[in-house]
Scaffold this motif. Structure first.
Motif: not given
Length: 372
Positions: A146-170
């Motif tokens: 699902a990574i975008s190949t559109e260079e104008t929206r460069y912030y979508l040209n990768g995978v956003y890796l982060h800590v979040s809260t899911g159903e089972e906790g962090q």
């Protein structure tokens, strides 16, 4: 510098290094690999100024030293040498060349000074943790389509890796989107990753990282700062700059009120979509899904080339629904399902559709519909 190394070991180490090198370079040194021999090992370092990979391999070092040669050329030479050969690398500082000898074959390559080779500045990593290779591979493999190949929206040209809260906790979460579809994948949060800054890992890095994650049993040391991310195994270290941008608030596009539930065999569904899409024009590739009581009809109508229709037995008990999707997007999402059944949750023909694997919410996908 003088050393001997087994051909298979050398080829494996060079393969990772040369793939980072950009084929079209205006800076000659960036086409080279830095070879450093010391003790009982040799390291191969390559960079394109955004990614740096260092691959270490055991070798018999007769004379320590360092030099740089064409990464692609050296890789090609070693690739064509016979299996099991012992390769001797000898640098002659006087002539500025590196000689490669194996059996009756000998080659001589031009070198460039090691001092000219750019080494990526080490940064202070604010977060350090270890994760299983299989967990990281699942995160990136399931999200990267699902990574975008559109260079104008460069912030979508990768995978956003982060800590979040899911159903089972962090959780450690990977998200990728191109505006038409979105993938959100969770894995239990590794110990020590709690304070990790959210970073966007570039597409090229995601592809290079895949080679480090082949061994299911391996443990990967991950280090993250605001500007860089590093993945390391005992043999390979991959360091990459992260995309300097803000990833959009993806939670807003994940529908929460979709109640019409379709359950279908994932592989049967993918094959059926592929078959009916054969007749559609490449430009639109639209497939219509017509849903009725426990029945799904997939159809394509392309006035210039023909029409196709296929019926599938499914589990569906809500009111009738007709909705269209880009065939390529449907296929890519269906191919992510590891389990037998894919569950689609619809609202109406104009709203985003949610897909997951059975009742598992650790991997969810969103796809926008098309008018058909």
């Amino acid at each position: 510098m003088k050393l001997s190394i087994e051909r298979g070991t050398l080829l494996k180490a060079l393969a990772q290094a040369q793939s980072v090198v950009e084929r079209r370079n205006t800076i000659p040194i960036l086409a080279n690999v830095l070879i450093e021999a010391e003790g009982a090992q040799v390291s191969f370092r390559a960079t394109d100024l955004d990614i740096e990979v260092v691959d270490r391999a055991p070798a018999m070092v007769e004379r320590p030293g360092a030099t740089t040669v064409s990464a692609v050329m050296l890789h090609e030479i070693v690739r064509k040498l016979p299996d099991g050969a012992l390769v001797n690398l000898t640098e002659d500082p006087a002539s500025g060349r590196l000689s490669i000898m194996a059996g009756r074959s000998s080659f001589s390559l031009a070198t460039l000074p090691k001092e000219d080779f750019p080494v990526m500045a080490t940064s202070e990593y604010s977060s350090n943790f270890s994760a299983k290779a299989s967990d990281l591979r699942r995160l990136f493999d399931k999200a990267k389509f699902a990574i975008s190949t559109e260079e104008t929206r460069y912030y979508l040209n990768g995978v956003y890796l982060h800590v979040s809260t899911g159903e089972e906790g962090q959780v450690l979460r990977a998200v990728a989107t191109d505006g038409h579809r979105l993938a959100r994948i969770d894995t239990p949060l590794p110990e020590g990753a709690t304070g990790m800054p959210g970073v966007i890992v570039p597409r090229k890095t995601v592809n290079e990282l895949r080679k480090l994650l082949d061994d299911d049993e391996a443990t990967i040391a991950v280090s993250v700062s605001e500007t860089k991310i590093r993945f390391a195994t005992p043999a390979i270290t991959l360091t990459s700059k992260v995309i300097d941008g803000t990833f959009p608030d993806y939670t807003r596009v994940i529908p929460t009120g979709n109640t019409r539930r379709l359950e279908v065999d994932a592989s049967e569904f993918a094959k059926a979509v592929d078959r009916v899409a054969t007749v559609s024009s490449e430009r639109s590739r639209a497939v219509k899904l017509s849903l009725d009581e426990d029945r799904l009809i997939l159809s394509v109508n392309a006035p210039d080339s023909g029409a196709a229709e296929e019926e599938l037995a499914v589990a569906y008990s809500d009111e009738r629904l007709e909705i269209g999707f880009n065939a390529k997007y449907l296929l890519e999402i269906a191919s992510q399902v590891d389990r037998e059944n894919a569950v689609f949750l619809f609202n109406s023909s104009g709203d985003p559709t949610l897909m997951r694997e059975g009742n598992d919410t650790s991997a969810i996908y969103v796809v926008m519909p098309m008018r058909v």
